[in-house]
Design a protein around this motif. Structure first.
Motif, mmCIF file in Angstrom:
data_model
loop_
_atom_site.group_PDB
_atom_site.id
_atom_site.type_symbol
_atom_site.label_atom_id
_atom_site.label_comp_id
_atom_site.label_asym_id
_atom_site.label_seq_id
_atom_site.Cartn_x
_atom_site.Cartn_y
_atom_site.Cartn_z
ATOM 1 N N SER A 117 -3.314 -8.366 -1.679
ATOM 2 C CA SER A 117 -2.753 -9.607 -1.116
ATOM 3 C C SER A 117 -2.572 -9.494 0.396
ATOM 4 O O SER A 117 -2.748 -10.481 1.119
ATOM 5 N N ASN A 182 -3.847 -10.681 -10.216
ATOM 6 C CA ASN A 182 -2.913 -10.284 -9.160
ATOM 7 C C ASN A 182 -1.588 -11.030 -9.322
ATOM 8 O O ASN A 182 -1.560 -12.262 -9.358
ATOM 9 N N THR A 185 -0.955 -13.162 -5.846
ATOM 10 C CA THR A 185 -1.844 -14.286 -5.509
ATOM 11 C C THR A 185 -2.191 -15.144 -6.718
ATOM 12 O O THR A 185 -2.626 -16.287 -6.560
#
Length: 405
Positions: A117, A182, A185
């Motif tokens: 990220s 993730n 994100t």
């Protein structure tokens, strides 16, 4: 823009909470692709100057140390570095991502999430290695030890490439990493354009078969497996560039020995998108003087580029090079001269239409990371003359990219 960003955060408290993080992100757009012997991004040539920081996930497991990851991305982007190579593995031992076969530490996975990220936030593309040839962070020796512990008959670490159980462990890791979503994100790794590509392994070697054939069979199987899960990202093997038996005349470019890889044959695997080379003449040619070592690197680069263009027909990345402070003749000026020589070769070969996409210096650290010193470390904020050399190369590669585009 700053006012709009602030307003979106205020509104986010009411109805747009999921968008707050995205408002701060400078997400890379488009996946890096390959067209012939060139890297392409959004239909235009993609050239780069980059760096290695293998330690990022490991350091990010400690929340108070995450600022070091952010600082390196910030300083790297200020120097024009746009590609970072780092580890997406840590097998067994301290701060392990994979604590045992198929068992993962979510806290460490979130450290990897954070690193990706942050790369996204700073607009840096990532090359992520999926395993290691060496025992550092587990790697190949840990995989075969896990198999031994499970009662599997193992002869040597090279059974990593042939044993069905061990290959199953590796495939499971590939699947877990590539399909990871993730937590910061919300983007699956296999769908994230922040990732430029994957490497099957950092510096694979095979002592039981110096021809390169054993490793070739493994790379073919694993490359096909990676692509069956993720066909959006580029894939490399992660090799140093040692020549093997498929073209015996090329062995003259090796530093006097082989390591069980075949630069030509291995990179001809269809699912492999780009070739890689490393060079450590201070280790490989220990005892030879600075001029001989620099001349070796120039021959190494030129021969591999010629083969990438004429035989392999894929782009080449110089994924590791550096100058060790532990060398007897080391000085800042000596390292500067060596880096300038490598950078000049990369630039000139690219300017002449060569297949080389860029180089990644080993390695960039943040301040206060002395425990990670290996002799090759560069702290950009503390070494201004080296920072200038790196920044100049970044500018030249970006300018050439615009010219070719």
């Amino acid at each position: 823009m700053a006012c709009l960003r602030k307003l979106s955060c205020i509104l986010g408290l009411i109805v747009l909470v999921p968008l707050v993080c995205e408002a701060r992100v400078l997400a890379p757009s488009g996946f890096v692709q390959v067209r012939g012997t060139q890297f392409i991004l959004n239909s235009s040539p993609f050239l780069f100057n980059g760096f290695n920081s293998y330690w990022m996930m490991n350091v990010a497991t400690e929340p108070s140390d995450r600022i070091k990851v952010s600082n390196v991305f910030r300083e790297a982007t200020a120097a024009g570095l746009s590609v970072c190579r780092t580890w997406a593995f840590s097998d067994g031992g301290d701060r392990a991502l994979q604590t045992s076969p198929g068992v993962y530490d979510e806290h460490v996975f979130q450290a990897l999430d954070f690193m990706i990220s942050e790369a996204r936030r700073y607009g840096v593309r990532l090359i992520l290695s999926l395993s290691n040839n060496y025992h550092n962070f587990g790697g190949r020796p840990q995989y075969v030890q896990w198999a031994r512990n499970a009662g599997v008959a193992i002869n040597s670490d090279d059974d990593f490439y042939t044993n069905a159980v061990v290959k199953g462990y590796y495939k499971n890791h590939v699947q877990r990493v590539l399909t990871r979503v993730n937590t910061i994100t919300g983007v699956s790794y296999r769908d994230d354009p922040t990732i430029m590509g994957w490497e099957l392994m950092n510096e694979p070697r095979c002592q039981v078969d110096y021809s390169g054939n054993t490793l070739n069979d493994w790379a073919q199987e694993m490359a096909s497996y990676v692509k069956s899960i993720d066909n959006k990202h580029l894939l490399a093997i992660g090799m140093e560039g040692f020549y093997g038996d498929s073209m015996p005349d090329r062995k003259q470019y090796n530093p006097g020995y082989q390591v069980g890889t075949d630069y030509i044959k291995n990179n001809l695997i269809r699912e492999i998108d780009f070739a890689t080379i490393h060079a450590y003449p201070d280790i490989w040619l220990s005892g030879q003087d600075e001029n001989a070592q620099t001349a070796f690197v120039q021959r190494w680069m030129e021969s591999h580029l010629a083969d990438a263009e004429a035989i392999i027909r894929k782009p080449l990345v110089f994924t590791e090079f550096g100058k060790s402070k532990k060398d007897a003749d080391y000085s800042i000026s000596t390292r500067g001269a060596y880096m300038n020589a490598v950078y000049s070769d990369i630039y000139n070969l690219a300017r002449n239409g060569g297949a080389i996409g860029g180089g990644l210096v080993w390695q960039i650290l943040a301040e206060g990371m002395e425990s990670y010193d290996d002799g090759y470390e560069i702290v950009l904020s503390e070494e201004p003359s080296t920072n200038v050399i790196i920044s100049q190369q970044s500018t030249k590669m970006k300018s050439l990219e615009r010219t070719l585009g």
